[in-house]
Write a protein that holds these residues in place. Structure first.
Motif, short mmCIF file in Angstrom:
data_model
loop_
_atom_site.label_atom_id
_atom_site.label_comp_id
_atom_site.label_asym_id
_atom_site.label_seq_id
_atom_site.Cartn_x
_atom_site.Cartn_y
_atom_site.Cartn_z
N THR A 179 3.76 16.30 -2.21
CA THR A 179 3.75 15.23 -1.82
C THR A 179 2.08 14.70 -2.02
N GLU A 180 2.03 13.43 -2.47
CA GLU A 180 0.40 12.75 -2.65
C GLU A 180 0.42 12.02 -1.77
N TYR A 220 11.09 11.19 -7.75
CA TYR A 220 10.04 10.36 -7.12
C TYR A 220 10.16 9.05 -6.56
N SER A 221 9.98 9.43 -5.70
CA SER A 221 9.76 8.38 -3.96
C SER A 221 8.45 8.14 -3.75
N ILE A 222 7.92 6.77 -3.97
CA ILE A 222 7.21 5.93 -3.98
C ILE A 222 7.54 5.33 -2.52
N ASN A 223 6.95 5.91 -1.31
CA ASN A 223 7.17 5.07 0.09
C ASN A 223 6.11 3.43 0.25
N LEU A 224 5.99 2.82 0.11
CA LEU A 224 5.57 1.43 0.68
C LEU A 224 5.43 0.86 1.39
N LYS A 225 4.11 0.29 1.76
CA LYS A 225 4.46 0.06 3.19
C LYS A 225 3.31 -1.74 2.81
N ARG A 226 3.31 -2.80 3.46
CA ARG A 226 2.39 -4.10 3.19
C ARG A 226 1.31 -4.15 4.20
N THR A 242 1.10 -1.26 -0.32
CA THR A 242 -0.23 0.24 0.12
C THR A 242 0.55 1.47 0.03
N PRO A 243 0.69 2.08 -1.06
CA PRO A 243 1.64 3.44 -0.91
C PRO A 243 1.32 4.26 0.17
N GLN A 244 2.03 4.93 1.14
CA GLN A 244 1.66 5.88 2.03
C GLN A 244 2.07 7.49 1.31
N SER A 245 2.74 6.95 0.74
CA SER A 245 3.33 9.00 0.03
C SER A 245 4.10 8.77 -1.76
N ILE A 246 3.76 9.62 -2.60
CA ILE A 246 3.93 9.66 -3.28
C ILE A 246 5.02 11.09 -3.22
#
Length: 129
Positions: free
Chosen positions: A53-54, A123-129, A34-38
């Protein structure tokens, strides 16, 4: 003597049956995230000019075993081909992302696009499980 030998064998058997705590766990991108932020950032003359930041809602990234990433959001699903390169890079439909800080529960996918020397976007996509 027999008793000591028998006791030693029992202890050896028990110790060999125990799991080792330091067994290596394989951490992978495969699975649902699940993306936390982009985070989007534009630089000119190596100076930050713009940052946005999205926080995506109702979005999942599913890295499947068949080499496809399925991104699902409230509007539908899109499928992209992916390949892991050298355990540190992600080829996502021809774009090369760096895999940063990969743990069992989170990861950052980083991409940089250079326009000219000193002018680029990150671009940084921060993802969490």
């Amino acid at each position: 003597m027999k008793r000591t030998l028998l006791l030693s064998l029992v202890v050896l058997f028990i110790l060999s049956a125990c799991k080792k705590k330091n067994e290596e766990v394989v951490i992978s991108l495969k699975g649902k995230w699940t993306p936390q932020s982009i985070v989007y950032q534009d630089f000119d003359n190596s100076t930050l000019q713009y940052s946005y930041t999205e926080t995506p809602e109702k979005t999942t990234y599913d890295f499947q075993n068949n080499g496809y990433l399925v991104i699902t959001d409230e509007y539908g699903s899109e499928m992209f081909q992916y390949k892991i390169l050298n355990n540190s890079k992600l080829d996502l439909d021809g774009e090369i992302y760096e895999i940063k800080n990969l743990t069992a529960g989170s990861v950052v996918l980083y991409y940089r696009y250079d326009y000219s020397p000193g002018s680029y976007s990150e671009y940084s996509i921060n993802l969490k499980r």
